[in-house]
Each structure stands twice: as structure tokens, then as C-alpha cells.
Design an enzyme around this catalytic site. Structure first.
Site, short mmCIF file in Angstrom:
data_model
loop_
_atom_site.label_atom_id
_atom_site.label_comp_id
_atom_site.label_asym_id
_atom_site.label_seq_id
_atom_site.Cartn_x
_atom_site.Cartn_y
_atom_site.Cartn_z
N GLY A 40 0.88 -1.24 0.20
CA GLY A 40 -0.25 0.11 -0.08
C GLY A 40 0.85 1.29 0.05
N LEU A 41 0.28 2.38 -0.33
CA LEU A 41 1.03 3.73 -0.21
C LEU A 41 1.46 4.00 1.06
CD1 LEU A 41 -1.71 5.71 -2.39
CD2 LEU A 41 0.58 5.02 -3.06
N GLY A 50 -0.81 2.58 6.66
CA GLY A 50 -1.11 1.62 7.81
C GLY A 50 -0.68 0.31 7.82
N LYS A 51 0.27 0.04 6.70
CA LYS A 51 0.93 -1.33 6.79
C LYS A 51 1.51 -1.76 7.90
CE LYS A 51 3.44 -0.11 3.17
NZ LYS A 51 2.88 1.46 3.19
N SER A 52 2.38 -0.85 8.59
CA SER A 52 3.22 -1.23 9.69
C SER A 52 2.27 -1.39 10.74
CB SER A 52 4.58 -0.24 10.14
OG SER A 52 5.25 0.19 8.95
N SER A 81 5.97 -1.81 -1.96
CA SER A 81 6.13 -2.82 -3.00
C SER A 81 5.11 -2.28 -3.96
CB SER A 81 5.61 -4.20 -2.48
OG SER A 81 4.52 -4.36 -1.49
#
Lengths: 200, 434
Positions: free
Chosen positions: A10-11, A15-17, A84
Site C-alpha cells: 500500500g501507499l 497503515g501497513k506497519s 511494494s
């Protein structure tokens, strides 16, 4: 125990981490061996020295994917949280890992600019940072992720639950207490209620 | 959407025609009321799981209030966590639409949805019945109750009617509290007191001389008031066409209880290691079939159960044999079983391998039970009413969304609700295996 790879894409600031951390906590509680490969951390060691050109970004993802493959084939859960941005490389990683679950962490650019926890979007828009994904570098959203979470609309709890439920549905993660969420006291109460209504 | 648990089409149309339910009559007059069957077996946890997912149990994985823990004979009580398919609220959430769901059976313990969820039966603790947790205070402030205390009221009709009235009141208070507090696209409220009343006093409906016949009708007048109240509030927002009312199964008067495991035992299909056993945990390796509530028959397969002895090559023959046995079952000259379904006929999907092999649907009045302890095939009724697979109902004002066919099933409803919000059923983030 069978390992797998959980890949957050995701950008920046989507909120990935945060989600990776929360999922890690839950899987650890369930007795699984978990390693998180967070994009920011990885760039300080495993992929130190790589820049943000397409070639360097691809190398970064290939290396993270390679570690995920090793971890998951040895029974661990590898959680990758990296922008990614390119579908082709993500799919390359998917093809190399046996049990691969992609989580698309979706958020609109406007709200990311508003969040901008690291102040990066502001700088990128002002032209102070080049090759910033979502501003002057492309992001190719996954077409068929196993899980789509929308962090503009969902709370961390809602998104995490969606991810865990999907992992349970896929049979990659054991359900709580062997598949039953009731305490012995609740189970007894439910049994009594069902008997009172003639269901059992 | 208003859910009326266990209300038969035959009853609701009678109440509409006789003036007991004028609000629903007026709504249906501007749309359509239809009779429908539900998914099998015809119990609330299965029906509501089918409703909320739009999928058959072969996909959502809930086959009854009870099941067996995998690889054992230990009874389990599937929770909401074991639902194996996404719900319509999840689907709406993906479109950034919020749902407020009040007293939805088969959702305990509550889990996050995009909106608010208050679990219904079999919810035990209020603390685990609400998402998000911030609304626990609201529930306490309005003295919200999950259900009646069945043990306390089943033999005390005045107490039952008092409790049912209180339940309707607190559902309405919660509706009022959430209506303005929340931004929502789907509002759903389920009335479950109807099912309780039918279990305990269905005779009061049929018998006009029954001392509580008037109370029965009065309760339905109050249910109708709630339907009218919700519809009125909704209409005032300008969206009144997207209003749905439905039940999750039908109901009828119980004549007798029928103990499926006793029939299987009597004919030698079910055997135990200990004489007079009261538990499937004592099943013998010589047993070839057993039943779980209400009429789910499982072949005791080798590989699926620890003491299973039936090989895959013997399964079909055994199913045919058992089908003949139950189709021929009578009570005097009355047939008992209306239809025997093959599990393969009614279930499809990734969970179908856990499904019963046969499903019995009884003639109205014969209440099927999976109790192991019973010695005889028939027993006296303990409760006045029982569920039926047919005779559920659905009211819609969106007749344009009704599928073009004559016979309807509960599974026809959820796609219409989603389409009324311009959302296509189906979920891109659902695992491929589902």
C-alpha cells in the site's frame, strides 16, 4: 506448524506497519513463530544502500521476498510490510512462496496527505523528495488481493479482524481455543438456553 | 430491515387480514409479501447465518446450534467466529457503507463490522455482545436486555408477556439511540420474542378460546407498532422504498417429538459401547449412522470419526437405505417425514465436507430431535410450537428487485437488500476457496 507469508502492500502511511504489528501480536498470542520485515527497518540493514529507482525498488522487494520464502518454508510466519508498488515483482514473490497472502492496505491519497505522519507527502508535493510513491512515482494496486482493508474507513481493530478471519478461513492460523470462543461458563449457559427452548 | 424470528407467512397474512397488524398490511399492500422456504436445517442460527452471508451452509459452515469438535464426538456450540464467509455488513463496509445491526441472532461474540453490531441469541454477556465497545454504556443506560429468561417464564404466561413487552421496548430504545447517533446505510433490527412466544404458547394462537389468545394478539399488535414505527422513521428520511421485513423460518404447533437417534438405535444403525448411554462419546465402532439436532444424519465414516467404520464405497448404499427407512416412517397412519434430502443436494462449497449426509424434514407437528438419551421413537411434546422449513415470509417494497420466479428461498433475500443499496453481492476480498 506450516508457515506462510503475509504481505502488506500500500501507499506510504496507509497503515501497513501498524496492521503488521497488530497481526504479529495476535499470532504470537496463538503460539506461532512470527517475524516482521518492515520496509523502513529492512532498508537499514538487509537492503541498505538501495535507492528508490525502479530497479532498486525491485531489488528491495526481491530480497524481502527471498527472506520471507526462507522463513515461511521453515514454519515461521513472515510478515512483510513494504510499499511494494509494482505488481510484477509482487507477483514474482507470490510465485516463489508456497503460502502467500496479500493484504492491500488501501487509502485515498487525499487522506494520506492529511495523515502524513512523517511529513513526507508535504515534502514530495513540494518537490523536496523525488520518486515518492503516490506523488511522482506510480503505485499499482493489486487486482486480486486475498484481503482488502480500507484504512480510511476501518479502524485498526476492524482491519486486523478481517485479516485474522481470512487467515483462519484459509486454515493458516488456528482459531481461538481450538475453534470455540466460549468460556466453559458461557458454554454451560448456552447449553441451558438451548435446552430451555427445546433445541437440544 | 426488520426481522421477525420464527413468524410464519400463514400467521402474518392472517394478522394482516384481521386487522391485528395494520401497519404491515399497509406496507405489504404497496409492495409484495411472499412465502418462502429457508436453508436447512430450519433453525435460527443456520437461517440467520445464511441471511447475513447470502450463502448456503456449505459455504458459511454453520449447520446447527450444535456440532462435534473436529475428530471427536464432543459436542460443540459454533460461535460467530466460526462463520466461514463474509457477511453483507462486511460487503457494505467494502463500499464504505455502514450497518447498524440490533439483536442479530448467531453473531455472538460480536466482532468488528463497519458500523455497530449488537448480538442476539445465543449471546450471554452484554460486554461481549456489542461492537464497538463504546456502546456498552448506551446498552446499560437504556437497560438493554438480550433475551427473556426462558426457564423463568416458560410456565408463567403473564411473566412471559411482561418480559416480551420489555424486550420490544428496549430494542426500540436502542434503535432510537443509534438512529441519530450513527451514520448508517443499513439499519437492521430483529425481534426474537416472537420465536419465544411460539415455542411456549403457540396453542394460544390457534385456539381462540385459549386464556391467553388475546394476549397473543396484543403482543403482535405491539410488534406491528414497532414495524410501523421503524417504517415511519425511515420514510421520514425519504428512502421508504428500501424497507424489508422477513422471518427466518416458519412455525407450527407441535404434536409429538421424534427422536431420530432412537429410530437409528432401534434398527441397529446406531450402537453404543455402554448400554443406555446418553452421549455420542460412547458411540461404538459398529455404529454406521447418528443424528444431531434437529434431523441431521451423519454416516459414521472411517477417517472422519475416530471410531468410524463405514468406508466411502458403502456410503451411498447406506444413504439410500436410511432414506427409505425415514420416508416410510409413520405415526399410526400419519406420515412423519415429509422429505429426506441428500446433503449433496442442498449444500455446496468449501464447508460441505462437514455437512450432514442426510437431512430430514418432518411433516408439520413432528418435532425432530437429536437427543441420544431417548428410548422410544416418539415422545410427548415439551413445548407448544416447532420450527418449519416452509412458511417463512418476506415483505418488500422493492418489487423491481424480486427474482422472476414462483418459489422463493431465504437466500433470495440478501442480494435484494444489497442491490437496493446499489451494491453487487459477492466479495472481492473473500478467499478464493470460498
Amino acid at each position: 506448524m506450516n508457515g506462510f507469508t503475509l504481505w502488506f502492500t500500500g501507499l506510504p502511511c496507509s497503515g501497513k506497519s501498524t496492521l503488521a504489528k497488530r497481526v504479529e501480536e495476535i499470532l504470537l498470542e496463538r503460539g506461532m513463530n512470527v517475524e516482521v520485515l518492515d520496509g523502513d527497518e529492512v532498508r537499514k540493514n538487509l537492503t541498505k544502500g538501495l535507492g528508490y529507482s525502479k530497479e532498486d525498488r525491485d531489488t528491495n522487494i526481491r530480497r524481502i521476498g527471498w527472506v520471507c520464502k526462507l522463513l515461511s518454508r521453515n514454519g515461521a510466519v513472515a510478515i512483510a510490510a513494504a510499499i511494494s508498488p509494482y505488481a510484477e515483482i509482487r507477483n514474482e514473490v507470490r510465485a516463489s512462496v508456497d503460502r502467500f497472502v496479500e493484504v492491500y492496505v488501501k487509502a485515498e491519497l487525499d487522506s494520506l496527505v492529511e495523515r502524513d505522519v512523517k511529513g513526507m507527502y508535504k515534502k514530495a508535493i513540494a518537490g523536496e523528495i523525488k520518486n515518492f510513491t503516490g506523488v511522482d512515482d506510480p503505485y499499482e494496486p493489486p487486482e486480486k488481493p486475498e484481503v482488502l482493508v480500507d484504512t480510511d474507513k476501518e479502524t485498526v481493530e476492524e482491519s486486523t479482524d478481517k485479516i485474522i478471519r481470512t487467515l483462519e478461513m484459509l486454515g493458516y492460523v488456528p482459531t481461538v481455543e481450538g475453534g470455540n470462543e466460549y468460556s466453559p461458563e458461557e458454554e454451560e449457559e448456552i447449553k441451558t438456553r438451548l435446552q430451555d427452548l427445546g433445541y437440544i | 430491515m426488520v426481522g421477525l424470528d420464527g413468524v410464519p407467512h400463514s400467521m402474518i397474512t392472517r394478522f394482516m387480514a384481521t386487522g391485528v397488524m395494520p401497519n404491515l398490511r399497509d406496507i405489504a399492500a404497496r409492495g409484495r409479501i411472499t412465502e418462502m422456504t429457508v436453508t436447512l436445517p430450519e433453525i435460527s442460527s443456520v437461517s440467520w447465518s445464511s441471511f447475513m452471508t447470502g450463502k448456503n451452509p456449505g459455504v458459511h459452515g454453520i449447520f446447527g446450534f450444535t456440532d462435534l469438535h473436529d475428530g471427536t464426538y464432543k459436542q460443540s456450540f459454533p460461535s460467530f467466529r466460526e462463520l466461514r464467509s463474509e457477511t453483507m455488513w462486511d460487503r457494505l463496509g467494502e463500499e464504505k457503507m455502514r450497518s447498524v445491526v440490533i439483536n442479530q441472532p448467531a453473531t455472538y461474540p460480536a466482532r468488528p463490522i463497519h458500523g455497530v453490531l449488537v448480538s442476539g441469541f445465543v449471546a450471554v454477556h452484554l460486554e461481549r455482545s456489542v461492537f464497538p465497545a463504546q456502546y456498552l454504556r448506551t446498552l446499560r443506560d437504556i437497560d438493554y436486555q438480550i433475551d427473556v429468561d426462558a426457564e423463568e417464564v416458560r410456565n408463567d404466561p403473564p411473566a412471559l408477556f411482561r418480559a416480551l413487552g420489555q424486550l420490544l421496548d428496549c430494542r426500540r430504545r436502542l434503535l432510537d439511540a443509534l438512529w441519530d447517533e450513527e451514520k448508517w446505510n443499513l439499519m437492521e433490527i430483529v425481534v426474537t420474542g416472537t420465536d419465544r412466544l411460539h415455542h411456549f404458547l403457540f396453542d394460544a394462537y390457534e385456539d381462540e378460546s385459549h386464556p391467553h389468545h388475546g394476549d397473543f394478539l396484543d403482543y403482535y399488535r405491539r410488534v406491528d407498532e414497532l414495524v410501523g414505527y421503524v417504517h415511519g422513521k425511515f420514510a421520514s428520511l425519504g428512502y421508504e422504498k428500501n424497507f424489508f421485513v422477513l422471518s427466518d423460518h416458519g412455525f407450527c404447533r407441535t404434536k409429538k417429538e421424534v427422536f431420530v437417534n432412537a429410530v437409528l438405535s432401534e434398527l441397529g444403525y446406531l450402537r453404543f459401547t455402554k448400554p443406555g448411554s446418553k452421549s455420542l462419546e460412547d458411540i461404538s465402532e459398529n455404529a454406521v449412522a447418528f443424528a444431531l439436532d434437529p434431523g441431521r444424519i451423519y454416516i459414521h465414516r472411517r477417517g472422519r470419526y475416530p471410531r468410524g467404520s463405514v468406508s466411502e464405497s458403502e456410503v451411498e448404499k447406506l444413504k439410500t437405505e436410511l432414506t427409505s427407512v425415514f420416508e416410510a416412517m409413520t405415526d399410526g397412519d400419519q406420515p412423519v417425514i415429509r422429505r429426506v434430502f441428500d446433503g449433496n443436494e442442498v449444500y455446496s462449497g468449501p464447508q460441505a465436507s462437514r455437512a450432514p449426509d442426510l437431512l430430514l424434514v418432518s411433516e408439520h407437528g413432528y418435532d425432530l430431535k437429536g437427543r441420544v438419551a431417548a428410548d422410544t421413537a416418539f415422545g410427548e411434546r415439551r413445548l407448544q410450537g416447532m420450527h418449519t422449513w416452509d412458511d417463512a415470509f418476506f415483505v418488500t417494497l422493492r418489487t423491481d428487485l424480486m427474482p422472476d420466479k414462483d418459489e422463493f428461498n431465504l437466500l433470495d433475500v440478501p442480494p435484494q437488500i444489497l442491490r437496493s443499496l446499489d451494491v453487487q453481492p459477492g466479495n472481492p476480498s473473500e478467499p478464493k476457496s470460498c
